[in-house]
Each structure stands twice: as C-alpha cells, then as structure tokens.
Design an enzyme around this catalytic site. Structure first.
Site, PDB file in Angstrom:
ATOM      1  N   TYR A  16       0.800  -0.999  -0.199  1.00 36.13           N
ATOM      2  CA  TYR A  16      -0.134  -0.020   0.564  1.00 36.13           C
ATOM      3  C   TYR A  16       0.813   1.334  -0.379  1.00 36.13           C
ATOM      4  O   TYR A  16       0.601   2.722  -0.815  1.00 36.13           O
ATOM      5  CB  TYR A  16      -0.985   0.228   0.999  1.00 36.13           C
ATOM      6  CG  TYR A  16      -2.019   1.528   0.954  1.00 36.13           C
ATOM      7  CD1 TYR A  16      -3.405   0.977   0.724  1.00 36.13           C
ATOM      8  CD2 TYR A  16      -1.589   2.412   1.999  1.00 36.13           C
ATOM      9  CE1 TYR A  16      -4.021   2.305   0.085  1.00 36.13           C
ATOM     10  CE2 TYR A  16      -2.332   4.095   1.517  1.00 36.13           C
ATOM     11  CZ  TYR A  16      -3.678   3.219   0.834  1.00 36.13           C
ATOM     12  OH  TYR A  16      -4.429   4.313   1.138  1.00 36.13           O
ATOM     13  N   PHE A  18      -7.548  21.615 -23.766  1.00 35.26           N
ATOM     14  CA  PHE A  18      -7.982  20.548 -24.377  1.00 35.26           C
ATOM     15  C   PHE A  18      -9.610  20.772 -23.541  1.00 35.26           C
ATOM     16  O   PHE A  18      -9.696  21.145 -22.251  1.00 35.26           O
ATOM     17  CB  PHE A  18      -6.909  19.502 -24.191  1.00 35.26           C
ATOM     18  CG  PHE A  18      -7.475  17.801 -24.383  1.00 35.26           C
ATOM     19  CD1 PHE A  18      -7.748  17.321 -25.327  1.00 35.26           C
ATOM     20  CD2 PHE A  18      -7.802  17.301 -22.751  1.00 35.26           C
ATOM     21  CE1 PHE A  18      -8.265  15.855 -25.623  1.00 35.26           C
ATOM     22  CE2 PHE A  18      -7.997  16.148 -23.326  1.00 35.26           C
ATOM     23  CZ  PHE A  18      -8.230  15.540 -24.696  1.00 35.26           C
ATOM     24  N   THR A  19     -10.636  18.890 -24.204  1.00 27.15           N
ATOM     25  CA  THR A  19     -11.542  19.087 -23.681  1.00 27.15           C
ATOM     26  C   THR A  19     -10.843  18.747 -21.315  1.00 27.15           C
ATOM     27  O   THR A  19     -11.872  20.411 -21.239  1.00 27.15           O
ATOM     28  CB  THR A  19     -12.378  17.870 -24.039  1.00 27.15           C
ATOM     29  OG1 THR A  19     -11.554  16.895 -23.805  1.00 27.15           O
ATOM     30  CG2 THR A  19     -12.440  18.101 -25.709  1.00 27.15           C
ATOM     31  N   ASP A  66       1.672  20.553 -21.087  1.00 27.63           N
ATOM     32  CA  ASP A  66       0.812  19.074 -20.895  1.00 27.63           C
ATOM     33  C   ASP A  66       1.913  17.998 -21.545  1.00 27.63           C
ATOM     34  O   ASP A  66       2.021  17.885 -22.538  1.00 27.63           O
ATOM     35  CB  ASP A  66      -0.497  19.780 -21.327  1.00 27.63           C
ATOM     36  CG  ASP A  66      -0.728  18.043 -21.820  1.00 27.63           C
ATOM     37  OD1 ASP A  66      -1.024  16.974 -21.652  1.00 27.63           O
ATOM     38  OD2 ASP A  66      -2.555  17.675 -21.740  1.00 27.63           O
ATOM     39  N   LYS A 124      -0.883   8.316 -23.332  1.00 24.81           N
ATOM     40  CA  LYS A 124      -0.322   7.944 -24.662  1.00 24.81           C
ATOM     41  C   LYS A 124       0.936   7.607 -25.177  1.00 24.81           C
ATOM     42  O   LYS A 124       1.409   6.858 -25.301  1.00 24.81           O
ATOM     43  CB  LYS A 124      -0.412   9.657 -25.331  1.00 24.81           C
ATOM     44  CG  LYS A 124      -1.764  10.099 -25.464  1.00 24.81           C
ATOM     45  CD  LYS A 124      -3.146   9.969 -24.365  1.00 24.81           C
ATOM     46  CE  LYS A 124      -3.996  10.227 -24.524  1.00 24.81           C
ATOM     47  NZ  LYS A 124      -5.135  11.048 -22.859  1.00 24.81           N
ATOM     48  N   ARG A 147     -14.099  15.709 -33.269  1.00 23.21           N
ATOM     49  CA  ARG A 147     -13.351  17.029 -32.475  1.00 23.21           C
ATOM     50  C   ARG A 147     -13.711  17.830 -33.178  1.00 23.21           C
ATOM     51  O   ARG A 147     -12.934  18.663 -34.128  1.00 23.21           O
ATOM     52  CB  ARG A 147     -12.216  16.842 -33.027  1.00 23.21           C
ATOM     53  CG  ARG A 147     -11.356  15.315 -31.690  1.00 23.21           C
ATOM     54  CD  ARG A 147     -10.587  15.531 -30.470  1.00 23.21           C
ATOM     55  NE  ARG A 147     -12.204  15.472 -29.052  1.00 23.21           N
ATOM     56  CZ  ARG A 147     -12.033  14.573 -28.397  1.00 23.21           C
ATOM     57  NH1 ARG A 147     -10.349  14.703 -28.138  1.00 23.21           N
ATOM     58  NH2 ARG A 147     -12.730  14.999 -27.439  1.00 23.21           N
ATOM     59  N   PHE A 190     -19.247  15.045 -25.451  1.00 19.66           N
ATOM     60  CA  PHE A 190     -19.153  14.132 -26.597  1.00 19.66           C
ATOM     61  C   PHE A 190     -19.058  12.866 -25.388  1.00 19.66           C
ATOM     62  O   PHE A 190     -18.861  12.115 -27.287  1.00 19.66           O
ATOM     63  CB  PHE A 190     -17.848  14.931 -27.176  1.00 19.66           C
ATOM     64  CG  PHE A 190     -16.645  14.963 -26.522  1.00 19.66           C
ATOM     65  CD1 PHE A 190     -16.705  16.114 -25.639  1.00 19.66           C
ATOM     66  CD2 PHE A 190     -15.859  13.613 -26.000  1.00 19.66           C
ATOM     67  CE1 PHE A 190     -14.876  16.191 -24.450  1.00 19.66           C
ATOM     68  CE2 PHE A 190     -15.135  14.103 -25.405  1.00 19.66           C
ATOM     69  CZ  PHE A 190     -14.453  15.222 -24.561  1.00 19.66           C
TER      70      PHE A 190
HETATM   71  N1  F0G Z   1      -4.456  16.172 -22.108  1.00 15.85           N
HETATM   72  C1  F0G Z   1      -4.287  16.172 -23.230  1.00 15.85           C
HETATM   73  C2  F0G Z   1      -3.475  16.368 -24.325  1.00 15.85           C
HETATM   74  C3  F0G Z   1      -5.231  14.719 -23.799  1.00 15.85           C
HETATM   75  O1  F0G Z   1      -4.880  14.177 -25.039  1.00 15.85           O
HETATM   76  C4  F0G Z   1      -5.809  13.726 -22.994  1.00 15.85           C
HETATM   77  C5  F0G Z   1      -6.718  13.055 -23.580  1.00 15.85           C
HETATM   78  C6  F0G Z   1      -5.884  14.466 -21.588  1.00 15.85           C
HETATM   79  C7  F0G Z   1      -4.720  15.643 -21.398  1.00 15.85           C
HETATM   80  C8  F0G Z   1      -6.498  13.600 -20.518  1.00 15.85           C
HETATM   81  O2  F0G Z   1      -5.302  12.572 -20.208  1.00 15.85           O
HETATM   82  O3  F0G Z   1      -7.666  10.863 -21.049  1.00 15.85           O
HETATM   83  O4  F0G Z   1      -6.030  10.100 -19.299  1.00 15.85           O
HETATM   84  O5  F0G Z   1      -7.481  11.277 -18.057  1.00 15.85           O
HETATM   85  N2  F0G Z   1      -7.453  12.284 -24.508  1.00 15.85           N
HETATM   86  C9  F0G Z   1      -7.419  11.401 -24.852  1.00 15.85           C
HETATM   87  C10 F0G Z   1      -8.164  11.505 -26.050  1.00 15.85           C
HETATM   88  C11 F0G Z   1      -8.763  10.710 -24.140  1.00 15.85           C
HETATM   89  O6  F0G Z   1      -8.265  10.512 -26.810  1.00 15.85           O
HETATM   90  O7  F0G Z   1      -7.070  12.602 -26.731  1.00 15.85           O
HETATM   91  P1  F0G Z   1      -6.785  11.052 -19.567  1.00 15.85           P
END
Ligand code: F0G
Length: 459
Positions: free
Chosen positions: A74, A126-127, A217, A260, A384, A451
């Site tokens: 843990y 970014f979303t 990021d 990624k 997108r 989305f």
């Molecule tokens: N920043 C970027 C540039 C991303 O592309 C993503 C996720 C995140 C942050 C968030 O990371 O998903 O690990 O919580 N992108 C995915 C995509 C969802 O399909 O582009 P996460």
C-alpha cells in the site's frame, strides 16, 4: 539517382488479437443503438479502432515482464521509486505525484494553482484540461498562433504560442491574475501539431519577466520532441531523449496522461520542481487519487510505465510512429481527401467542413462523418469539433469552433500499413457519396464533456 529506401517498424509481433468484421446491416443497428456516437459503440462491433491513442497502445514483452515485478505494498512500493527515478531522468522534474490518469493530475494542478477569476492562457484548449480550469474558477484563453485554426496552413509549428497574444492578455488582466500558462505538446485539438524549441525558450523569457509558471501538458511531448529533431535547425543530431529533457527543463511542472506517449494502458502523473507545490499535490492526491506513492495505479502499472517511458524516447520508435501517421495522411492527400496539414503526431484529422460543405456546423458535420465512416467500414473514429467544444457558459450556444474535425487516431504499435490502406479506401468511398449525407441533432446532451455520452438522431 538514389533509390527510395523503405522503413519498417522496429519490432516484431509476438501476440495477436483477432479482428471481427461485421455486415452493413449489423453496423446500421449498432450505430443507431449508439445514438450515432462512436464513443457509445461496443468495441466488439468495431473492425479497426481509431477512436483514440489513449490507453490503446501495445506494450512490449519487456513491459509485460516488468508487470511481474509489481510490488503491491500500500505504501512505499518499490515501483514508485523506480518511476520517480525515471521521471527525474527523462522529464527532468524533481517531484512526482502519480495519478490514475491525466485528468487526475489536471484536477490537482487546477485546484492548487487557480483562484476564482484567474485567466489561464494555453496553446488551444483540451476538453478535460479546460473543464478542470473552469471548475477551479478560472477562464481559459486561447493564445495559440492563428495558423493552428486553419486546417490548410502548412506552418510547421502550429502548436506554438503567439507571444504577442499572451503579452496582450497579461497587460490586460495583470500578471497576478495569470497563475500559469498551460502548454501542450503536439496539440491534440488542432491536429497533433508540435511547438518549436524556439517558442518554448521565448515563452520562458516572457514568463520569467512576469513571474508566471509554465505547466506543460506532457501527454504527447515525446512525439513533439521527434518533430523538433526532424524539423528544427540545430536538433537533427540530438536524440528524442535529450530534446524531451530540454523541453521539460524550461517548464515548472507538468500534467501527464501516460496512456499516450508512455505506452501503457492506464496511468498518469503530476510532476514539478517546487517543494511547496509538491507537498500540496501529495495532499490532494490522498483525497482524490490514492496514497501519494501509487495515486490510483497498481505497483505493476507504475513499473510498466517506467519501462514505457524508456521505450517512448527511442528514436527508432518515434520514427516509425510518426512515419505511420504520415503514411496514412499522404495516402489520403493523394486521393484528394481534405485533411489537416501538416500531418500531426498521433492522428490524421479529416476536415469535416470541407468534406461535408452542405452541412451547417450545428448539424454536427464531424459527428456525422464519424458515424458514416463506421457505417461504411466498421472503422471507428472520433469527433473533434462542435460537439467536443461544448456550449459557451455565457451565451449557452454551441461554440462553433473554427476546426470541425474527425480524428483518425493511431494506437501505438497496434496496426500495420495494410490497415492504413484499408482505412484510406473506406474514406474514399464515403467521400464519393458525400452529397447524400445528412446531419444529426441531439437526443440527449450531458452537462459536462458532452461528446463522451451524447446521443443523436438523423435530422
Ligand atoms: N491532455 C491531453 C492533451 C489529452 O489528449 C488527454 C486525453 C488528457 C490531457 C487527459 O488525459 O484521458 O488520461 O485523463 N486525451 C484522450 C484522447 C482522451 O482521446 O485524446 P486522460
């Protein structure tokens, strides 16, 4: 004349996963059941899955064997220390706080650094990143170069910050209202487009002048490093590893979705150099993620991640990775398909406005095109555009972003060039019949990140 030399993937395949094909009838039923949203399809109904490069990569034999070294204590797991050492060596940061994935790190960063009414400039939104900034009381301001909003501009550094836009913002709101700049590598929403080293160095100078932090990021920064090696003068003989380290060294910390670049199926982290901030982040971690030495990851996940980071900076890996994306892009361009140029790192983006010019943006051309591609071929892509951008909190209207794109995202080390050929042919077929395609309307619209879960029907 010298003959063209081909390149090949720097790996061979040891385990395979069989693909399933479906009939058009089955796909019609599946996409209707999914409310014309490719996120709601069952993966079993998908042939080639280009939804995302997130958590979908193939791990190496070394990564799989490192999972057997998982220390599931843990507290104080040895895999945490192995990961911490790797982050210090490859990403330059002193302090590591593991998280379950990228948005866990974004949550911690936003809550700790943003005050109500602050402004967070960034090289495009970014979303999840913007949502966390807004939930912490901040306002995101886009300061990316104008070229990023133009799918046909060949500018090689579409991920760059426009320094004068940034300075204008700082002068307008005051530096004390700007806690940090959110700086993303291989900017996802404009086509996986890189920033240059020159840009980050300039940014550092401006931020030093105003005492503003740069929070990276780092999700796709190893890929960004490869573009710098390929295109920026003075970097051709440096390794991806050296370039990545240099990028990070100009920043104060990062959030990372390790799903990624880092070749793992789950995981992420927050990292920084400031001890005070680190302590606060550790404290947030125990509330929302897990103990600060695992943050939502199993010990084995942290070990696979440490190994994945090492593989992600191998020059040959990135050459094949970016090379495959370019191969798909060039195939599509040769067929006259409108895509975002130059080809980005993790994906090729179809320009849905140019593909379906007869649709209004509120008919959701990119959402429509992704559904049509699935119907034609079983290939799954992602919207997108207007759906991803959401509504303006002030006007309540769809944001209608300049870019209305369908993302064909390539998982790392998963598909072959033959899959890219099949994908090209399917898109060409949809393109031939594009005049007959009609748009979509909402049946269900969730409040946040709509989305992912929205449902549509044919207009
Ligand atoms: N920043 C970027 C540039 C991303 O592309 C993503 C996720 C995140 C942050 C968030 O990371 O998903 O690990 O919580 N992108 C995915 C995509 C969802 O399909 O582009 P996460």
């Amino acid at each position: 004349m010298r003959k063209k030399r081909s390149w090949a993937e720097p790996f061979k395949i040891k385990v395979v996963e069989l693909l399933k094909t479906t009939t058009r009838e089955e796909r019609e039923k599946a996409i209707k059941e999914a409310g014309f949203n490719t996120f709601l399809l069952k993966s079993d109904d998908v042939y080639i899955d280009l939804l995302t490069d997130s958590g979908t990569s193939a791990m190496s034999d070394v990564q799989w064997s490192s999972m057997m070294l998982g220390d599931e204590a843990y507290a104080g797991s040895k895999n945490f220390y192995s990961l911490e050492k790797t982050i210090q060596e490859y990403y330059s940061y002193k302090y590591l706080v593991p998280t379950h994935q990228g948005r866990g790190a974004e949550h911690i960063l936003s809550q700790l650094m943003i005050k109500e009414g602050d402004y967070i400039p960034g090289n495009m939104y970014f979303t999840t990143t913007r949502l966390h900034q807004e939930k912490a009381g901040g306002n995101f301001v886009d300061v990316i170069v104008d070229e990023a909003h133009d799918p046909s501009s060949e500018f090689p550094w579409k991920g760059n910050v426009n320094i004068s836009k940034l300075e204008k913002l700082i002068n307008k709101v005051g530096a004390d209202k700007v806690p940090y700049i959110s700086y993303e590598g291989c900017v996802n929403m404009c086509g996986g487009q890189p920033f240059s080293m020159e840009n980050i160095k300039e940014l550092r100078k401006v931020c030093d002048k105003h005492d503003i932090a740069i929070m990276l990021d780092a999700t796709r920064c190893a890929e960004n490093a490869y573009f710098i090696k390929e295109k920026e003068k003075g970097y051709e003989n440096k390794s991806v590893k050296e370039i990545l380290y240099e990028i990070c060294s100009y920043t104060d910390g990062c959030t990372m979705s390790a799903k990624k670049d880092s070749l793992v199926n789950i995981g992420g982290f927050f990292a920084c150099n400031d001890e005070e901030l680190y302590k606060k982040a550790q404290n947030m971690c125990v509330i929302f993620e897990g103990l600060h030495t695992y943050g939502g990851m199993a010990g084995r996940d942290m070990e696979a991640l440490a190994q994945g980071i090492k593989e992600s900076v191998m020059d040959e890996h990135q050459k094949a990775r970016i090379g495959q994306t370019k191969y798909l892009g060039q195939n599509l361009l040769a067929e006259g398909i409108p895509i975002v140029v130059p080809c980005g790192g993790h994906a090729i983006f179809l320009d849905a406005k140019a593909f379906l010019p007869h649709l209004d943006q509120d008919d959701f051309p990119a959402q429509t095109l992704a559904a049509e591609l699935y119907l034609e071929s079983g290939i799954r892509a992602m919207e997108r555009g207007n759906v991803s951008a959401g509504r303006d909190p002030e006007t309540g209207k769809n944001r209608r972003p300049p870019l209305e794109l369908v993302r064909l995202t390539l998982p790392r080390r998963v598909y072959t060039q033959a899959h890219m050929d099949v994908t090209t042919e399917a898109i060409v077929e949809v393109y031939k019949n594009r005049d007959k395609i009609t748009g979509l309307k909402f049946e269900y619209e969730p409040e946040y990140l709509r989305f992912f879960q929205a449902r549509f029907s044919k207009k």
